[in-house]
Design a protein around this motif. Structure first.
Motif, mmCIF file in Angstrom:
data_model
loop_
_atom_site.group_PDB
_atom_site.id
_atom_site.type_symbol
_atom_site.label_atom_id
_atom_site.label_comp_id
_atom_site.label_asym_id
_atom_site.label_seq_id
_atom_site.Cartn_x
_atom_site.Cartn_y
_atom_site.Cartn_z
ATOM 1 N N MET A 173 52.837 -58.699 74.148
ATOM 2 C CA MET A 173 52.741 -60.000 74.813
ATOM 3 C C MET A 173 52.232 -61.037 73.832
ATOM 4 S SD MET A 173 50.849 -58.659 78.212
ATOM 5 C CE MET A 173 51.313 -57.103 78.929
ATOM 6 N N GLY A 174 52.944 -62.137 73.720
ATOM 7 C CA GLY A 174 52.516 -63.148 72.772
ATOM 8 C C GLY A 174 52.592 -64.566 73.283
ATOM 9 N N THR A 175 53.243 -64.784 74.415
ATOM 10 C CA THR A 175 53.467 -66.135 74.906
ATOM 11 C C THR A 175 52.472 -66.502 75.994
ATOM 12 O OG1 THR A 175 55.814 -65.891 74.429
ATOM 13 C CG2 THR A 175 55.184 -67.701 75.886
ATOM 14 N N GLU A 176 51.710 -67.542 75.744
ATOM 15 C CA GLU A 176 50.752 -68.018 76.744
ATOM 16 C C GLU A 176 51.509 -68.559 77.953
ATOM 17 O OE1 GLU A 176 46.851 -70.935 77.075
ATOM 18 O OE2 GLU A 176 48.141 -71.052 75.326
ATOM 19 N N GLY A 177 51.060 -68.175 79.150
ATOM 20 C CA GLY A 177 51.674 -68.637 80.386
ATOM 21 C C GLY A 177 52.869 -67.819 80.823
ATOM 22 N N ALA A 178 53.251 -66.796 80.064
ATOM 23 C CA ALA A 178 54.387 -65.944 80.432
ATOM 24 C C ALA A 178 53.904 -64.796 81.310
ATOM 25 C CB ALA A 178 55.068 -65.401 79.180
ATOM 26 N N THR A 179 54.793 -64.324 82.183
ATOM 27 C CA THR A 179 54.505 -63.161 83.020
ATOM 28 C C THR A 179 55.305 -61.979 82.492
ATOM 29 O OG1 THR A 179 54.056 -64.532 84.947
ATOM 30 C CG2 THR A 179 54.589 -62.225 85.362
ATOM 31 N N TYR A 180 54.612 -60.868 82.282
ATOM 32 C CA TYR A 180 55.218 -59.658 81.740
ATOM 33 C C TYR A 180 55.179 -58.560 82.799
ATOM 34 C CZ TYR A 180 54.692 -62.002 77.257
ATOM 35 O OH TYR A 180 54.773 -62.896 76.226
ATOM 36 N N THR A 181 56.316 -57.920 83.030
ATOM 37 C CA THR A 181 56.370 -56.778 83.934
ATOM 38 C C THR A 181 56.073 -55.534 83.120
ATOM 39 O OG1 THR A 181 57.960 -57.868 85.379
ATOM 40 C CG2 THR A 181 57.814 -55.469 85.538
ATOM 41 N N ILE A 182 54.992 -54.856 83.465
ATOM 42 C CA ILE A 182 54.571 -53.668 82.724
ATOM 43 C C ILE A 182 55.191 -52.415 83.326
ATOM 44 C CG2 ILE A 182 52.578 -52.341 81.932
ATOM 45 C CD1 ILE A 182 50.962 -54.970 82.221
ATOM 46 N N ALA A 183 55.328 -52.383 84.643
ATOM 47 C CA ALA A 183 55.940 -51.238 85.328
ATOM 48 C C ALA A 183 56.592 -51.727 86.606
ATOM 49 C CB ALA A 183 54.884 -50.187 85.651
ATOM 50 N N GLN A 184 57.751 -51.152 86.912
ATOM 51 C CA GLN A 184 58.454 -51.522 88.137
ATOM 52 C C GLN A 184 59.464 -50.442 88.470
ATOM 53 O OE1 GLN A 184 60.441 -55.281 87.940
ATOM 54 N NE2 GLN A 184 61.194 -55.158 90.020
ATOM 55 N N ASN A 185 59.497 -50.018 89.719
ATOM 56 C CA ASN A 185 60.488 -49.034 90.135
ATOM 57 C C ASN A 185 61.881 -49.621 89.988
ATOM 58 O OD1 ASN A 185 58.620 -47.113 90.617
ATOM 59 N ND2 ASN A 185 58.855 -47.084 92.823
ATOM 60 N N GLY A 186 62.801 -48.783 89.605
ATOM 61 C CA GLY A 186 64.163 -49.219 89.378
ATOM 62 C C GLY A 186 64.406 -49.642 87.940
ATOM 63 N N SER A 187 63.359 -49.694 87.144
ATOM 64 C CA SER A 187 63.498 -50.029 85.725
ATOM 65 C C SER A 187 63.272 -48.751 84.924
ATOM 66 C CB SER A 187 62.485 -51.102 85.327
ATOM 67 O OG SER A 187 61.181 -50.569 85.341
#
Length: 140
Positions: free
Chosen positions: A92-106
């Motif tokens: 993660m490097g972008t301020e204000g960005a949302t990162y999905t760390i885990a999600q079913n179906g991925s």
């Protein structure tokens, strides 16, 4: 309209409003949006295992909105109660960005009810004068 009918109508509308508010509040149970933060070692890429465990809600995903960045990229993963990191490390490097760390179906599935804690480290060596404090909001 007599007063009994008017009273019944007002009560029906009020009860409907209460049920609508209650229903919408319960439609998304246990989906916290909690501020989290941490501090990484000043020098090196040392792994920090944070001790707060959380339980995945019915949404079955974990996201992090990165709001306070460190001097380098933040690397974050999730580990289970045995200490094993069960997600790939997300850079993660972008301020204000949302990162999905885990999600079913991925590529990373996380079952409802799973307990997890955060592993974090810097993506490079940080010197004592560089910013090593990170923070944001965790959604799960």
């Amino acid at each position: 309209m007599n007063s009994k009918m008017r009273t019944a109508a007002v009560l029906t509308v009020a009860l409907g409003a209460v049920l609508a508010i209650t229903g919408s509040a319960q439609a998304d149970p246990g989906r916290p949006n909690n501020p989290i933060s941490g501090s990484l070692p000043d020098v090196g890429e040392t792994l920090v295992q944070y001790s707060t465990y959380r339980t995945v809600s019915a949404w079955e995903q974990v996201q992090f909105r990165y709001e306070n960045t460190i001097s380098h990229d933040l690397r974050m993963g999730l580990r289970d109660t045995s200490g094993w990191q069960f997600t790939p490390t997300k850079v993660m490097g972008t301020e204000g960005a949302t990162y999905t760390i885990a999600q079913n179906g991925s590529t990373v599935s996380i079952p409802e009810g799973k307990r997890f804690a955060i592993n974090a480290r810097s993506n490079g060596f940080m010197l004592a004068y560089q910013d090593n404090n990170w923070g944001g909001h965790l959604h799960w």
